[in-house]
Design a protein around this motif. Structure first.
Motif, PDB file in Angstrom:
ATOM      1  N   ARG A  65       0.803  -1.223   0.000  1.00 29.14           N
ATOM      2  CA  ARG A  65       0.000   0.000   0.000  1.00 29.14           C
ATOM      3  C   ARG A  65       0.840   1.279   0.000  1.00 29.14           C
ATOM      4  NH1 ARG A  65      -0.633   1.693   5.436  1.00 29.14           N
ATOM      5  NH2 ARG A  65       0.152   0.200   6.959  1.00 29.14           N
ATOM      6  N   TYR A  94       2.225   6.943   0.556  1.00 29.81           N
ATOM      7  CA  TYR A  94       1.080   6.048   0.755  1.00 29.81           C
ATOM      8  C   TYR A  94      -0.013   6.382  -0.254  1.00 29.81           C
ATOM      9  CZ  TYR A  94       3.169   4.469   5.109  1.00 29.81           C
ATOM     10  OH  TYR A  94       4.027   3.920   6.034  1.00 29.81           O
ATOM     11  N   HIS A  95      -0.602   5.333  -0.811  1.00 30.72           N
ATOM     12  CA  HIS A  95      -1.652   5.520  -1.800  1.00 30.72           C
ATOM     13  C   HIS A  95      -2.594   4.330  -1.755  1.00 30.72           C
ATOM     14  CE1 HIS A  95       0.504   2.579  -4.333  1.00 30.72           C
ATOM     15  NE2 HIS A  95       1.598   3.240  -3.996  1.00 30.72           N
ATOM     16  N   ASN A  96      -3.689   4.447  -2.448  1.00 29.51           N
ATOM     17  CA  ASN A  96      -4.638   3.342  -2.546  1.00 29.51           C
ATOM     18  C   ASN A  96      -3.940   2.129  -3.148  1.00 29.51           C
ATOM     19  OD1 ASN A  96      -6.714   1.543  -3.336  1.00 29.51           O
ATOM     20  ND2 ASN A  96      -8.165   3.241  -3.552  1.00 29.51           N
ATOM     21  N   ASP A 114      -4.992  -0.277  -4.651  1.00 29.69           N
ATOM     22  CA  ASP A 114      -5.574  -0.683  -5.938  1.00 29.69           C
ATOM     23  C   ASP A 114      -5.105   0.220  -7.075  1.00 29.69           C
ATOM     24  OD1 ASP A 114      -7.032  -2.723  -4.704  1.00 29.69           O
ATOM     25  OD2 ASP A 114      -8.676  -1.347  -4.223  1.00 29.69           O
ATOM     26  N   LEU A 115      -4.416   1.303  -6.730  1.00 22.30           N
ATOM     27  CA  LEU A 115      -3.947   2.239  -7.744  1.00 22.30           C
ATOM     28  C   LEU A 115      -2.453   2.084  -7.958  1.00 22.30           C
ATOM     29  CD1 LEU A 115      -5.871   5.492  -6.711  1.00 22.30           C
ATOM     30  CD2 LEU A 115      -6.541   3.779  -8.407  1.00 22.30           C
ATOM     31  N   ASP A 149      -5.521  10.255  -9.229  1.00 24.99           N
ATOM     32  CA  ASP A 149      -5.146  11.165  -8.142  1.00 24.99           C
ATOM     33  C   ASP A 149      -3.795  11.810  -8.409  1.00 24.99           C
ATOM     34  OD1 ASP A 149      -7.450  10.574  -6.745  1.00 24.99           O
ATOM     35  OD2 ASP A 149      -6.506   8.998  -5.538  1.00 24.99           O
TER      36      ASP A 149
END
Length: 511
Positions: free
Chosen positions: A442, A463-465, A467-468, A487
């Motif tokens: 993540r 940190y990022h989603n 799923d992205l 984003d």
């Protein structure tokens, strides 16, 4: 007032008991959460290079001193050992506060809630206690058979303190050399390397960073190449339409890049490069004579660094295209080093460092990057901190060796790369020695290198989603930008990174 022998023994006993309690508690708390303790040592600007063995050594020494200090026959040597260890701890904190590039998290246990300044006072107090205990111990000896002159004894005490401090200084100097230039794959994560300022929804996952000009960043769009999205420092968005007349060409992969007030349209499959004026949003001047290319980076209005596959046996090669009255190409086959096939093993990302006037090539499948000037002369050969020096890929040859493809999923070492001033930012795909593997699903880890010093600087986490996918990175003098899906994440550069840039920029400008 002179103390009686009985009172001296009581004072010494109390001090020894305090040391025993301190070291037992400290060592047990480290053992109870040993993995965290090792990670904390690995983040230390002084001890990170030696975290593996120091973590065990400190626990062992603390327990040994705690045992020896309780017995009268071994008490003196234990007090000397305690004095030396606490002097090292005190010197360590002093160096952290006054000479370290950043201040890490404090150690666990009883000291975790203390500030570093309080921690320093705490250590000095215990240094003083050990000196008092040793002086009283010698006074008791002078009343017995083992006599040592007090001046000589105090000289020995302060000589031990000096040696302990010098030892910590040497460890610090060696650790800095190892971490920055011969890294054993230990990342340092200083606090507030970058600070999230905000996230902007750009709606589509087809954006990439085209460049920046006048404190405005520009995003290109793979699916709509003649439109730019501009975002200023306030976060205000604006869609810009580009004027381009040569639509009769067989474009397949248009990319827009911006350098100051120049805007470039590139497509290596045609091949073609057009240049225009950003303010007018017109792209009308063709730089004729450009060979086919897979990636390209403008170095100035008439000089383009590029990569294609026209080397021996169609291997990957870097070159420089010079536009003008007599357009010509200079290939630099010496820049990329073949390891397996010369194609997949040499794959990487080409970027341009405007301040240093160098193009940088970072390999995807090995821990190496290079930088060269506009003449194709190699200026820098550097290594990322992971240990993968040889590409771990398998190449399959098809149709009588006329086609090649990956025979197995490759191990990707580095992916996205961006640069500004003297710094190189690399998105690494390989966990470090003390990295938490749970976080890697993540987040994205960015390693920072100093191109001027050819050294590792620090790392930070984005940190990022989960799923992205992180698609692109970009950095300016003040901000770090990330595109993940739809984003756009905007980070302020922390003081450590800004200072690292500022110092180098002043030297480059002759300040």
């Amino acid at each position: 007032m002179k103390l009686s022998g009985r009172i001296k023994r009581i004072v010494i006993g109390c001090i020894c008991l305090l040391y025993a309690l301190l070291f037992v508690y400290a060592s047990v708390s480290k053992i109870m959460d040993f993995e965290r303790f090792q990670v904390q040592l690995s983040q230390s600007p002084i001890l990170s290079a030696f975290a593996a063995w120091i973590s065990w050594a400190v626990i062992g020494i603390e327990l040994l001193i705690a045992a020896l200090v309780l017995y009268s026959r071994t008490r003196t040597i234990a007090l000397f050992a305690a004095l030396s260890l606490m002097s090292m701890f005190t010197a360590y904190i002093f160096i952290i506060l006054h000479f370290s590039s950043f201040v890490p998290c404090s150690c666990g246990g009883i000291l975790e809630k203390m500030t570093w300044e309080s921690h320093l006072i705490f250590n000095l107090f215990f240094v003083l206690l050990s000196i008092i205990a040793l002086v009283l111990q010698n006074q008791i000896y002078q009343q017995g058979v083992r006599k040592i002159k007090m001046q000589l004894y105090l000289g020995l005490v302060f000589f031990l303190i000096l040696i302990s401090i010098l030892f910590m200084i040497i460890v610090y100097l060696f650790s800095e050399q190892i971490i920055h230039h011969n890294n054993p794959f230990i990342r340092r994560y200083p606090k507030s390397a970058v600070i999230l300022q905000g996230t902007i929804d750009v709606k589509f996952n087809s954006y990439y960073f085209a460049g920046n000009s006048n404190r405005t960043i520009y995003l290109g769009n793979y699916t709509d190449p003649l439109h730019l999205l501009s975002i200023d420092e306030t976060g205000s968005k604006k869609t810009l339409k580009l004027h381009f007349d040569h639509r009769e060409l067989s474009f397949r992969s248009i990319r827009i890049l911006i350098r100051d007030n120049n805007i470039y349209l590139l497509d290596g499959t045609v091949p073609c490069i057009f240049r225009g004026n950003l303010q007018k949003r017109e792209i009308n001047t063709e730089l004729k004579g450009m060979p086919t290319f897979t990636v390209a980076q403008p170095m100035d209005s008439a000089t383009i660094a590029f990569r294609n596959n026209t080397g021996k046996n169609k291997t990957t090669v870097l070159g420089i295209f010079y536009a003008g009255n007599l357009p010509h190409v200079r290939f630099a086959p010496h820049l990329l080093k073949r390891q397996i096939d010369g194609i997949f093993d040499s794959d990487g990302m080409l970027i341009y460092n405007e301040e240093m006037k160098l193009f940088v090539y970072n390999y995807f499948y090995r821990n190496e990057f290079i930088a060269a000037d506009r003449n194709g002369s190699l200026k820098i050969t550097g290594h990322t901190i992971d240990t993968i020096r040889h590409a771990k890929i398998k190449v399959a040859y098809l149709k009588n060796n006329t086609e090649r493809q990956m025979g197995a999923p490759p191990l990707k070492v580095n992916t996205l790369t961006t640069t500004k001033n003297n710094l190189l930012f690399v998105n690494s795909k390989v966990p470090g020695r003390y990295d938490d593997l749970k976080h890697w699903s993540r987040c994205s880890v960015i390693d920072v290198y100093n191109l001027k010093k050819n050294s590792y600087v620090m790392s930070f986490v984005i940190y990022h989603n989960p799923d992205l996918k992180v698609q692109d990175l970009f950095v300016t003098d003040t901000h770090f930008y990330v595109i993940a899906g739809g984003d756009l994440m905007i980070y302020d550069l922390g003081d450590l990174l800004r200072d690292e840039m500022k110092i180098a920029l002043e030297k480059m400008n002759g300040a």
